[in-house]
Design a protein around this motif. Structure first.
Motif, PDB file in Angstrom:
ATOM      1  N   LYS A 250       9.472 -19.020  -4.266  1.00  0.00           N
ATOM      2  CA  LYS A 250       9.120 -20.440  -4.261  1.00  0.00           C
ATOM      3  C   LYS A 250      10.381 -21.295  -4.185  1.00  0.00           C
ATOM      4  O   LYS A 250      10.414 -22.318  -3.504  1.00  0.00           O
ATOM      5  CB  LYS A 250       8.313 -20.788  -5.501  1.00  0.00           C
ATOM      6  CG  LYS A 250       7.835 -22.218  -5.526  1.00  0.00           C
ATOM      7  CD  LYS A 250       6.363 -22.264  -5.800  1.00  0.00           C
ATOM      8  CE  LYS A 250       5.872 -23.671  -5.856  1.00  0.00           C
ATOM      9  NZ  LYS A 250       5.289 -24.093  -4.615  1.00  0.00           N
ATOM     10  N   ALA A 251      11.446 -20.878  -4.861  1.00  0.00           N
ATOM     11  CA  ALA A 251      12.712 -21.614  -4.827  1.00  0.00           C
ATOM     12  C   ALA A 251      13.324 -21.570  -3.437  1.00  0.00           C
ATOM     13  O   ALA A 251      14.104 -22.442  -3.070  1.00  0.00           O
ATOM     14  CB  ALA A 251      13.682 -21.044  -5.853  1.00  0.00           C
ATOM     15  N   ASP A 252      12.970 -20.559  -2.648  1.00  0.00           N
ATOM     16  CA  ASP A 252      13.495 -20.409  -1.295  1.00  0.00           C
ATOM     17  C   ASP A 252      12.742 -21.299  -0.306  1.00  0.00           C
ATOM     18  O   ASP A 252      13.144 -21.437   0.837  1.00  0.00           O
ATOM     19  CB  ASP A 252      13.399 -18.937  -0.875  1.00  0.00           C
ATOM     20  CG  ASP A 252      14.124 -18.651   0.424  1.00  0.00           C
ATOM     21  OD1 ASP A 252      15.204 -19.233   0.639  1.00  0.00           O
ATOM     22  OD2 ASP A 252      13.602 -17.854   1.226  1.00  0.00           O
TER      23      ASP A 252
ATOM     24  N   VAL B 253       8.009 -24.298   3.725  1.00  0.00           N
ATOM     25  CA  VAL B 253       8.527 -23.325   4.676  1.00  0.00           C
ATOM     26  C   VAL B 253       9.719 -22.606   4.074  1.00  0.00           C
ATOM     27  O   VAL B 253      10.602 -23.245   3.498  1.00  0.00           O
ATOM     28  CB  VAL B 253       8.951 -24.033   5.989  1.00  0.00           C
ATOM     29  CG1 VAL B 253       9.601 -23.056   6.949  1.00  0.00           C
ATOM     30  CG2 VAL B 253       7.771 -24.714   6.634  1.00  0.00           C
ATOM     31  N   ARG B 254       9.742 -21.296   4.213  1.00  0.00           N
ATOM     32  CA  ARG B 254      10.896 -20.528   3.736  1.00  0.00           C
ATOM     33  C   ARG B 254      12.100 -20.793   4.629  1.00  0.00           C
ATOM     34  O   ARG B 254      11.963 -20.907   5.846  1.00  0.00           O
ATOM     35  CB  ARG B 254      10.580 -19.040   3.742  1.00  0.00           C
ATOM     36  CG  ARG B 254       9.531 -18.726   2.724  1.00  0.00           C
ATOM     37  CD  ARG B 254       9.569 -17.322   2.350  1.00  0.00           C
ATOM     38  NE  ARG B 254       8.567 -17.183   1.304  1.00  0.00           N
ATOM     39  CZ  ARG B 254       8.339 -16.080   0.677  1.00  0.00           C
ATOM     40  NH1 ARG B 254       9.025 -15.021   0.966  1.00  0.00           N
ATOM     41  NH2 ARG B 254       7.440 -16.029  -0.253  1.00  0.00           N
ATOM     42  N   HIS B 255      13.268 -20.864   4.013  1.00  0.00           N
ATOM     43  CA  HIS B 255      14.504 -21.086   4.764  1.00  0.00           C
ATOM     44  C   HIS B 255      14.673 -20.031   5.859  1.00  0.00           C
ATOM     45  O   HIS B 255      15.176 -20.339   6.940  1.00  0.00           O
ATOM     46  CB  HIS B 255      15.719 -21.063   3.831  1.00  0.00           C
ATOM     47  CG  HIS B 255      15.862 -22.317   3.030  1.00  0.00           C
ATOM     48  ND1 HIS B 255      16.416 -23.470   3.540  1.00  0.00           N
ATOM     49  CD2 HIS B 255      15.515 -22.596   1.750  1.00  0.00           C
ATOM     50  CE1 HIS B 255      16.405 -24.405   2.613  1.00  0.00           C
ATOM     51  NE2 HIS B 255      15.864 -23.911   1.519  1.00  0.00           N
ATOM     52  N   SER B 256      14.239 -18.820   5.594  1.00  0.00           N
ATOM     53  CA  SER B 256      14.400 -17.737   6.561  1.00  0.00           C
ATOM     54  C   SER B 256      13.599 -17.965   7.843  1.00  0.00           C
ATOM     55  O   SER B 256      13.899 -17.374   8.878  1.00  0.00           O
ATOM     56  CB  SER B 256      14.005 -16.399   5.935  1.00  0.00           C
ATOM     57  OG  SER B 256      12.650 -16.423   5.527  1.00  0.00           O
ATOM     58  N   LEU B 257      12.582 -18.829   7.800  1.00  0.00           N
ATOM     59  CA  LEU B 257      11.789 -19.133   8.997  1.00  0.00           C
ATOM     60  C   LEU B 257      12.432 -20.185   9.885  1.00  0.00           C
ATOM     61  O   LEU B 257      12.005 -20.389  11.016  1.00  0.00           O
ATOM     62  CB  LEU B 257      10.383 -19.594   8.606  1.00  0.00           C
ATOM     63  CG  LEU B 257       9.499 -18.547   7.940  1.00  0.00           C
ATOM     64  CD1 LEU B 257       8.159 -19.160   7.559  1.00  0.00           C
ATOM     65  CD2 LEU B 257       9.304 -17.350   8.851  1.00  0.00           C
ATOM     66  N   ILE B 258      13.446 -20.876   9.382  1.00  0.00           N
ATOM     67  CA  ILE B 258      14.122 -21.920  10.160  1.00  0.00           C
ATOM     68  C   ILE B 258      15.184 -21.247  11.019  1.00  0.00           C
ATOM     69  O   ILE B 258      16.160 -20.708  10.518  1.00  0.00           O
ATOM     70  CB  ILE B 258      14.751 -22.986   9.246  1.00  0.00           C
ATOM     71  CG1 ILE B 258      13.671 -23.608   8.361  1.00  0.00           C
ATOM     72  CG2 ILE B 258      15.458 -24.048  10.086  1.00  0.00           C
ATOM     73  CD1 ILE B 258      14.209 -24.523   7.276  1.00  0.00           C
ATOM     74  N   GLN B 259      14.952 -21.250  12.327  1.00  0.00           N
ATOM     75  CA  GLN B 259      15.866 -20.612  13.263  1.00  0.00           C
ATOM     76  C   GLN B 259      16.816 -21.653  13.841  1.00  0.00           C
ATOM     77  O   GLN B 259      16.449 -22.822  13.987  1.00  0.00           O
ATOM     78  CB  GLN B 259      15.076 -19.935  14.379  1.00  0.00           C
ATOM     79  CG  GLN B 259      14.125 -18.870  13.850  1.00  0.00           C
ATOM     80  CD  GLN B 259      13.296 -18.255  14.948  1.00  0.00           C
ATOM     81  OE1 GLN B 259      13.722 -18.159  16.091  1.00  0.00           O
ATOM     82  NE2 GLN B 259      12.090 -17.829  14.597  1.00  0.00           N
TER      83      GLN B 259
ATOM     84  N   GLY C   8      17.151 -27.076  13.194  1.00  0.00           N
ATOM     85  CA  GLY C   8      16.616 -25.808  13.644  1.00  0.00           C
ATOM     86  C   GLY C   8      15.211 -25.944  14.184  1.00  0.00           C
ATOM     87  O   GLY C   8      14.685 -27.053  14.323  1.00  0.00           O
ATOM     88  N   VAL C   9      14.616 -24.801  14.491  1.00  0.00           N
ATOM     89  CA  VAL C   9      13.273 -24.721  15.051  1.00  0.00           C
ATOM     90  C   VAL C   9      12.460 -23.769  14.173  1.00  0.00           C
ATOM     91  O   VAL C   9      12.964 -22.743  13.721  1.00  0.00           O
ATOM     92  CB  VAL C   9      13.320 -24.193  16.501  1.00  0.00           C
ATOM     93  CG1 VAL C   9      11.930 -24.080  17.094  1.00  0.00           C
ATOM     94  CG2 VAL C   9      14.197 -25.087  17.363  1.00  0.00           C
ATOM     95  N   ILE C  10      11.196 -24.140  13.943  1.00  0.00           N
ATOM     96  CA  ILE C  10      10.319 -23.344  13.093  1.00  0.00           C
ATOM     97  C   ILE C  10       9.070 -22.994  13.886  1.00  0.00           C
ATOM     98  O   ILE C  10       8.375 -23.893  14.378  1.00  0.00           O
ATOM     99  CB  ILE C  10       9.921 -24.133  11.826  1.00  0.00           C
ATOM    100  CG1 ILE C  10      11.151 -24.610  11.076  1.00  0.00           C
ATOM    101  CG2 ILE C  10       9.007 -23.292  10.943  1.00  0.00           C
ATOM    102  CD1 ILE C  10      10.874 -25.727  10.089  1.00  0.00           C
ATOM    103  N   ALA C  11       8.778 -21.710  14.009  1.00  0.00           N
ATOM    104  CA  ALA C  11       7.538 -21.257  14.639  1.00  0.00           C
ATOM    105  C   ALA C  11       6.542 -21.019  13.520  1.00  0.00           C
ATOM    106  O   ALA C  11       6.721 -20.128  12.694  1.00  0.00           O
ATOM    107  CB  ALA C  11       7.780 -19.975  15.430  1.00  0.00           C
TER     108      ALA C  11
END
Length: 157
Positions: free
Chosen positions: A9-11, A107-113, A129-132
């Motif tokens: 959740k913190a991510d 949105v998780r940071h890891s999903l932000i490309q 960045g871009v998020i799918a």
């Protein structure tokens, strides 16, 4: 809540998504102060084309930026169905005219490309960045880069 659930959740990053010119964009929710319906703006002579003018927001004069025009899309012809997203960044309050607000997303940071390298330098400067997500491609706007620069008055001799 488990430690792993709290860590995930913190991510997460909270974002407000909206449409401009038939495209999906989003900004960090921490920059958004309010979302309001379209209010006609008072035109400022010699302002850049993407500045529609200013509105009175509870006693504060707030510039309104046509976000489509600022990003090089077809300028918006505002009417009652349009929305102004009021944002505050570095003590500057600005309203961004958009077609409609869609969602508040986590949105998780890891999903932000990263913005693809095929984009121009200006494009990469405007977007973090871009998020799918949900069969959509959201562009995460770097709100500081999109804000018009604050002109400082020069001292008179």
């Amino acid at each position: 809540m488990s430690a792993a659930a709290e860590l995930s959740k913190a991510d997460d990053r909270e974002l407000v998504s909206f449409r401009v010119g038939g495209q999906d964009f989003c900004v960090d929710i921490m920059a958004v102060r309010e979302i309001r319906g379209w209010t006609p703006a008072t035109v400022l002579p010699h302002a850049p084309a993407y500045i529609l003018g200013v509105i009175n927001l509870r006693g504060a004069v707030v510039p309104i930026v046509d976000l489509a025009a600022r990003m090089g899309l077809e300028p918006i012809r505002p009417d009652a169905r349009h929305v102004i997203v009021i944002c505050v960044v570095d003590h500057q309050t600005v309203g961004f005219l958009v077609d409609a607000v869609s969602d508040i997303l986590s949105v998780r940071h890891s999903l932000i490309q990263p913005t693809p390298a095929v984009s121009s330098d200006i494009t990469r400067a405007f977007f973090e960045g871009v998020i799918a997500i949900d069969q959509r491609m959201l562009r995460l706007i770097d709100i500081e880069a999109v804000l018009p620069p604050i002109a400082t008055r020069q001292e008179r001799p």
